[in-house]
Write a protein that holds these residues in place. Sequence first.
Motif, PDB file in Angstrom:
ATOM      1  N   UNK A  58      66.351 174.459 -15.936  1.00 20.25           N
ATOM      2  CA  UNK A  58      66.950 175.727 -16.352  1.00 20.25           C
ATOM      3  C   UNK A  58      67.988 176.159 -15.320  1.00 20.25           C
ATOM      4  N   UNK A  59      67.665 175.994 -14.052  1.00 18.35           N
ATOM      5  CA  UNK A  59      68.595 176.337 -12.994  1.00 18.35           C
ATOM      6  C   UNK A  59      69.859 175.487 -13.087  1.00 18.35           C
ATOM      7  N   UNK A  60      69.700 174.216 -13.373  1.00 18.07           N
ATOM      8  CA  UNK A  60      70.858 173.338 -13.504  1.00 18.07           C
ATOM      9  C   UNK A  60      71.742 173.739 -14.676  1.00 18.07           C
ATOM     10  N   UNK A  61      71.155 174.068 -15.813  1.00 19.81           N
ATOM     11  CA  UNK A  61      71.969 174.442 -16.972  1.00 19.81           C
ATOM     12  C   UNK A  61      72.660 175.783 -16.747  1.00 19.81           C
ATOM     13  N   UNK A  62      71.979 176.719 -16.083  1.00 13.86           N
ATOM     14  CA  UNK A  62      72.604 178.006 -15.798  1.00 13.86           C
ATOM     15  C   UNK A  62      73.750 177.845 -14.803  1.00 13.86           C
ATOM     16  N   UNK A 143      79.095 186.654 -16.071  1.00 10.60           N
ATOM     17  CA  UNK A 143      78.585 186.018 -17.283  1.00 10.60           C
ATOM     18  C   UNK A 143      77.071 186.140 -17.326  1.00 10.60           C
ATOM     19  N   UNK A 144      76.457 185.591 -18.349  1.00 12.38           N
ATOM     20  CA  UNK A 144      75.005 185.733 -18.501  1.00 12.38           C
ATOM     21  C   UNK A 144      74.224 184.907 -17.483  1.00 12.38           C
ATOM     22  N   UNK A 145      74.877 183.969 -16.790  1.00 14.77           N
ATOM     23  CA  UNK A 145      74.204 183.197 -15.747  1.00 14.77           C
ATOM     24  C   UNK A 145      74.252 183.907 -14.403  1.00 14.77           C
ATOM     25  N   UNK A 146      74.953 185.040 -14.352  1.00 13.17           N
ATOM     26  CA  UNK A 146      75.012 185.808 -13.118  1.00 13.17           C
ATOM     27  C   UNK A 146      76.210 185.496 -12.247  1.00 13.17           C
ATOM     28  N   UNK A 147      77.092 184.626 -12.696  1.00 10.79           N
ATOM     29  CA  UNK A 147      78.300 184.357 -11.918  1.00 10.79           C
ATOM     30  C   UNK A 147      79.218 185.558 -12.043  1.00 10.79           C
ATOM     31  N   UNK A 148      79.601 186.109 -10.929  1.00 14.56           N
ATOM     32  CA  UNK A 148      80.423 187.319 -10.919  1.00 14.56           C
ATOM     33  C   UNK A 148      81.725 187.022 -10.189  1.00 14.56           C
ATOM     34  N   UNK A 149      82.791 187.561 -10.747  1.00 18.18           N
ATOM     35  CA  UNK A 149      84.106 187.416 -10.155  1.00 18.18           C
ATOM     36  C   UNK A 149      84.789 188.768 -10.157  1.00 18.18           C
ATOM     37  N   UNK A 150      85.535 189.051  -9.108  1.00 20.69           N
ATOM     38  CA  UNK A 150      86.262 190.319  -9.012  1.00 20.69           C
ATOM     39  C   UNK A 150      87.762 190.035  -9.055  1.00 20.69           C
ATOM     40  N   UNK A 151      88.479 190.922  -9.730  1.00 16.37           N
ATOM     41  CA  UNK A 151      89.913 190.786  -9.880  1.00 16.37           C
ATOM     42  C   UNK A 151      90.600 192.081  -9.473  1.00 16.37           C
ATOM     43  N   UNK A 152      91.837 191.955  -9.017  1.00 17.99           N
ATOM     44  CA  UNK A 152      92.693 193.103  -8.768  1.00 17.99           C
ATOM     45  C   UNK A 152      93.950 192.919  -9.605  1.00 17.99           C
ATOM     46  N   UNK A 153      94.270 193.929 -10.376  1.00 17.42           N
ATOM     47  CA  UNK A 153      95.429 193.871 -11.262  1.00 17.42           C
ATOM     48  C   UNK A 153      96.370 195.010 -10.890  1.00 17.42           C
ATOM     49  N   UNK A 154      97.626 194.673 -10.693  1.00 21.74           N
ATOM     50  CA  UNK A 154      98.636 195.691 -10.422  1.00 21.74           C
ATOM     51  C   UNK A 154      99.233 196.144 -11.750  1.00 21.74           C
TER      52      UNK A 154
END
Length: 167
Positions: A58-62, A143-154
């Motif tokens: 499960x960890x591998x697929x996530x 996403x639903x796997x918990x990967x989080x990304x932050x963006x800055x938009x001008x």
Amino acid sequence: MEQIIRHFGRGIAAVAVALFLVAFLFGGADGKQGLLRMTGAAIKPGSICYTDYKDYKVLQTEAAKPEPVLTETFGERVLVAGQDYKVTDYITAADKDGRTYDFLLEKVLDKTGNEVVAYGQTQDGMLCFEKSGIYTLRIAVSNDAGKRKRYQIAVSVARKQESGGEG
């Protein structure tokens, strides 16, 4: 000599005991083995096989799930100060498989770096920029796997006269 032993006898005894302990722990009689080396040699380092755990698959697929990518279209139209804009009309978050995700508008900053609260985020997902200028939107996508990304938009906001609007 008796005077020296009376005054410094305890100190000399303490040094002798300390040297004995160091020799006993680290050196030993032959100089090759001490107590710490003997007990350390008796303990074999074990290896953990993580693939034996039930939830490893499960960890591998996530972990293999793609991370979300933010797409913004603020530069395609002229934004005018004082008008409401729906954030979801300008920003989308999706992964490479095409699955869309919700995003969080964390902060709206003006050109000086101050957080714009009064005209920044509203409950219905609308943005209204009070003055013209360049604003920075800080957005987080996960996403639903918990990967989080932050963006800055001008975001560039024009005055009503510059955009050809009324007023």
